[in-house]
Design a protein around this motif. Structure first.
Motif, PDB file in Angstrom:
ATOM      1  N   THR A 143       0.838  -1.201   0.000  1.00 30.68           N
ATOM      2  CA  THR A 143       0.000   0.000   0.000  1.00 30.68           C
ATOM      3  C   THR A 143       0.871   1.249   0.000  1.00 30.68           C
ATOM      4  N   GLY A 144       1.902   1.263   0.846  1.00 29.96           N
ATOM      5  CA  GLY A 144       2.830   2.388   0.871  1.00 29.96           C
ATOM      6  C   GLY A 144       3.550   2.572  -0.448  1.00 29.96           C
ATOM      7  N   GLU A 145       3.975   1.464  -1.068  1.00 35.33           N
ATOM      8  CA  GLU A 145       4.634   1.540  -2.373  1.00 35.33           C
ATOM      9  C   GLU A 145       3.713   2.165  -3.419  1.00 35.33           C
ATOM     10  N   THR A 146       2.434   1.836  -3.347  1.00 32.74           N
ATOM     11  CA  THR A 146       1.477   2.421  -4.279  1.00 32.74           C
ATOM     12  C   THR A 146       1.383   3.924  -4.074  1.00 32.74           C
ATOM     13  N   MET A 147       1.383   4.367  -2.829  1.00 37.44           N
ATOM     14  CA  MET A 147       1.335   5.797  -2.538  1.00 37.44           C
ATOM     15  C   MET A 147       2.554   6.519  -3.115  1.00 37.44           C
ATOM     16  N   LEU A 148       3.734   5.934  -2.937  1.00 33.74           N
ATOM     17  CA  LEU A 148       4.941   6.549  -3.480  1.00 33.74           C
ATOM     18  C   LEU A 148       4.869   6.647  -5.000  1.00 33.74           C
ATOM     19  N   GLU A 149       4.365   5.582  -5.649  1.00 34.17           N
ATOM     20  CA  GLU A 149       4.264   5.593  -7.108  1.00 34.17           C
ATOM     21  C   GLU A 149       3.271   6.647  -7.582  1.00 34.17           C
ATOM     22  N   VAL A 150       2.142   6.763  -6.892  1.00 31.83           N
ATOM     23  CA  VAL A 150       1.141   7.764  -7.262  1.00 31.83           C
ATOM     24  C   VAL A 150       1.723   9.171  -7.127  1.00 31.83           C
ATOM     25  N   ALA A 151       2.415   9.443  -6.021  1.00 33.08           N
ATOM     26  CA  ALA A 151       3.019  10.764  -5.825  1.00 33.08           C
ATOM     27  C   ALA A 151       4.023  11.072  -6.930  1.00 33.08           C
ATOM     28  N   ALA A 163     -15.847  -0.032  -2.489  1.00 34.01           N
ATOM     29  CA  ALA A 163     -15.466   1.371  -2.624  1.00 34.01           C
ATOM     30  C   ALA A 163     -14.026   1.515  -3.098  1.00 34.01           C
ATOM     31  N   VAL A 164     -13.117   0.775  -2.469  1.00 37.50           N
ATOM     32  CA  VAL A 164     -11.704   0.887  -2.846  1.00 37.50           C
ATOM     33  C   VAL A 164     -11.480   0.347  -4.253  1.00 37.50           C
ATOM     34  N   GLY A 165     -12.236  -0.665  -4.657  1.00 32.05           N
ATOM     35  CA  GLY A 165     -12.127  -1.169  -6.024  1.00 32.05           C
ATOM     36  C   GLY A 165     -12.522  -0.118  -7.044  1.00 32.05           C
ATOM     37  N   LEU A 166     -13.600   0.618  -6.778  1.00 37.35           N
ATOM     38  CA  LEU A 166     -14.026   1.684  -7.687  1.00 37.35           C
ATOM     39  C   LEU A 166     -13.013   2.827  -7.712  1.00 37.35           C
ATOM     40  N   ILE A 167     -12.494   3.169  -6.537  1.00 35.95           N
ATOM     41  CA  ILE A 167     -11.497   4.242  -6.458  1.00 35.95           C
ATOM     42  C   ILE A 167     -10.235   3.853  -7.222  1.00 35.95           C
ATOM     43  N   SER A 168      -9.801   2.598  -7.073  1.00 36.88           N
ATOM     44  CA  SER A 168      -8.610   2.126  -7.781  1.00 36.88           C
ATOM     45  C   SER A 168      -8.831   2.160  -9.289  1.00 36.88           C
ATOM     46  N   ALA A 169     -10.020   1.763  -9.734  1.00 34.47           N
ATOM     47  CA  ALA A 169     -10.328   1.806 -11.165  1.00 34.47           C
ATOM     48  C   ALA A 169     -10.313   3.242 -11.684  1.00 34.47           C
ATOM     49  N   PHE A 170     -10.848   4.162 -10.886  1.00 34.92           N
ATOM     50  CA  PHE A 170     -10.848   5.573 -11.268  1.00 34.92           C
ATOM     51  C   PHE A 170      -9.415   6.101 -11.376  1.00 34.92           C
ATOM     52  N   ALA A 171      -8.584   5.795 -10.378  1.00 37.24           N
ATOM     53  CA  ALA A 171      -7.191   6.270 -10.387  1.00 37.24           C
ATOM     54  C   ALA A 171      -6.429   5.699 -11.566  1.00 37.24           C
ATOM     55  N   THR A 172      -6.596   4.411 -11.830  1.00 39.49           N
ATOM     56  CA  THR A 172      -5.891   3.768 -12.945  1.00 39.49           C
ATOM     57  C   THR A 172      -6.282   4.407 -14.268  1.00 39.49           C
ATOM     58  N   TRP A 173      -7.561   4.677 -14.446  1.00 42.32           N
ATOM     59  CA  TRP A 173      -8.024   5.270 -15.706  1.00 42.32           C
ATOM     60  C   TRP A 173      -7.436   6.662 -15.906  1.00 42.32           C
ATOM     61  N   HIS A 174      -7.462   7.490 -14.884  1.00 38.65           N
ATOM     62  CA  HIS A 174      -7.082   8.884 -15.056  1.00 38.65           C
ATOM     63  C   HIS A 174      -5.576   9.114 -14.962  1.00 38.65           C
ATOM     64  N   MET A 175      -4.822   8.080 -14.639  1.00 41.17           N
ATOM     65  CA  MET A 175      -3.364   8.226 -14.658  1.00 41.17           C
ATOM     66  C   MET A 175      -2.769   7.583 -15.899  1.00 41.17           C
ATOM     67  N   ASP A 176      -3.614   7.254 -16.868  1.00 41.40           N
ATOM     68  CA  ASP A 176      -3.216   6.791 -18.203  1.00 41.40           C
ATOM     69  C   ASP A 176      -2.644   5.378 -18.232  1.00 41.40           C
ATOM     70  N   HIS A 177      -1.781   5.052 -17.298  1.00 43.10           N
ATOM     71  CA  HIS A 177      -1.164   3.732 -17.265  1.00 43.10           C
ATOM     72  C   HIS A 177      -1.439   3.091 -15.915  1.00 43.10           C
ATOM     73  N   GLY A 178      -1.473   1.752 -15.912  1.00 42.06           N
ATOM     74  CA  GLY A 178      -1.713   1.042 -14.667  1.00 42.06           C
ATOM     75  C   GLY A 178      -0.625   1.298 -13.639  1.00 42.06           C
ATOM     76  N   LEU A 179      -1.010   1.292 -12.380  1.00 42.40           N
ATOM     77  CA  LEU A 179      -0.051   1.457 -11.291  1.00 42.40           C
ATOM     78  C   LEU A 179       0.547   0.092 -10.972  1.00 42.40           C
ATOM     79  N   ARG A 180       1.855  -0.035 -11.144  1.00 46.50           N
ATOM     80  CA  ARG A 180       2.504  -1.334 -10.948  1.00 46.50           C
ATOM     81  C   ARG A 180       2.345  -1.829  -9.513  1.00 46.50           C
ATOM     82  N   ALA A 181       2.571  -0.957  -8.558  1.00 48.27           N
ATOM     83  CA  ALA A 181       2.506  -1.376  -7.157  1.00 48.27           C
ATOM     84  C   ALA A 181       1.088  -1.760  -6.752  1.00 48.27           C
ATOM     85  N   LEU A 182       0.082  -1.132  -7.355  1.00 45.96           N
ATOM     86  CA  LEU A 182      -1.310  -1.420  -6.999  1.00 45.96           C
ATOM     87  C   LEU A 182      -1.665  -2.868  -7.295  1.00 45.96           C
ATOM     88  N   GLN A 183      -1.035  -3.442  -8.318  1.00 48.68           N
ATOM     89  CA  GLN A 183      -1.302  -4.824  -8.672  1.00 48.68           C
ATOM     90  C   GLN A 183      -0.807  -5.808  -7.613  1.00 48.68           C
TER      91      GLN A 183
END
Length: 247
Positions: A92-100, A222-242
């Protein structure tokens, strides 16, 4: 060379040559900065483990032509110490770092709000809130929504994202920008229940007390929908989120 000082969180590192590393920092004052740490991979390095991902540091840097150079680093906190023993917390922390890192695409663009949000999210992830610990997926959902909002990609949760008709509505479509009415909903739209809408609204405002008593099933939706929203609007999938465990 001119120097400057800032507080920063280490987002990631890359090897450079035989002994150096390129350190990507999210600084409080200067936004994202990529800098060289000379000799940091040697056992005799005075920086030691201060410049690893999750490290919160006070750094001094010298201005360079292409990359600045880290001349001093003092450890303030190491959030990784609180996460490394738990796979779910760490990913989860790795995903936050990647998003930032991804949201701060332009180097040296100041964004103190992103810095403070990331620092607070890592602290809550490792230590919990004032009223106790919170599940890692809930913290991740809140961080994704709030960091996207700061970057200008907040989902619409109170009206139709396409036509603007006041809500509440029943449908959620990441590609459309959030809540949509029955007339505007595209194929494949999700249909969250009222509890799910309520949780997403609480997460985007950081209303932690309102997230208490929510069932695991509602959290997952809720978190599944939020993750789908984030993935869509950041153009590419988040590696750490997987890698984040799906409860």
């Amino acid at each position: 060379m001119p120097t400057y000082r800032d507080e920063a969180i280490v987002l990631r590192t890359h090897k450079l040559g035989e002994a150096d590393r390129i350190i990507t920092l999210l600084c409080r004052g200067r936004g994202k900065v990529r800098a060289v740490a000379r000799g940091v991979r040697r056992t005799s390095s005075r920086f030691g483990g201060r410049l690893e991902p999750f490290s919160h540091v006070d750094v001094q840097l010298a201005l360079g032509r292409s990359l600045d150079v880290i001349t001093q680093a003092e450890s303030l906190h190491n959030y990784g110490d609180l996460l490394v023993g738990d796979y779910a917390l760490y990913t989860t922390g790795e995903t936050m770092l990647e998003v930032a890192d991804r949201l701060m695409a332009i180097e040296n663009e100041p964004s103190q709000r992103q810095y403070l949000l990331l620092q607070g999210a890592l602290r809550v992830l490792g230590r919990g809130t004032s009223d106790g610990p919170r599940p890692a997926p809930v913290i991740l959902g809140s961080y994704l929504l709030r960091s996207l909002a700061i970057a200008g990609y907040a989902p619409v949760l109170d009206s139709c994202a396409r036509c603007g008709l006041g809500g509440p509505h029943e449908w959620f479509a990441p590609a459309a920008g959030g809540m949509v009415c029955s007339s505007c909903r595209p194929p494949g739209s999700a249909r969250p229940d009222r509890a799910c809408w309520g949780l997403m609204s609480a997460l985007i405002t950081g209303d932690w007390p309102a997230t208490r008593g929510v069932s695991d099933q509602v959290e997952r939706r809720a978190v599944g929908l939020i993750s789908a929203f984030a993935t869509w609007h950041m153009d590419h999938g988040l590696r750490a989120l997987q890698l984040v465990p799906q409860a």
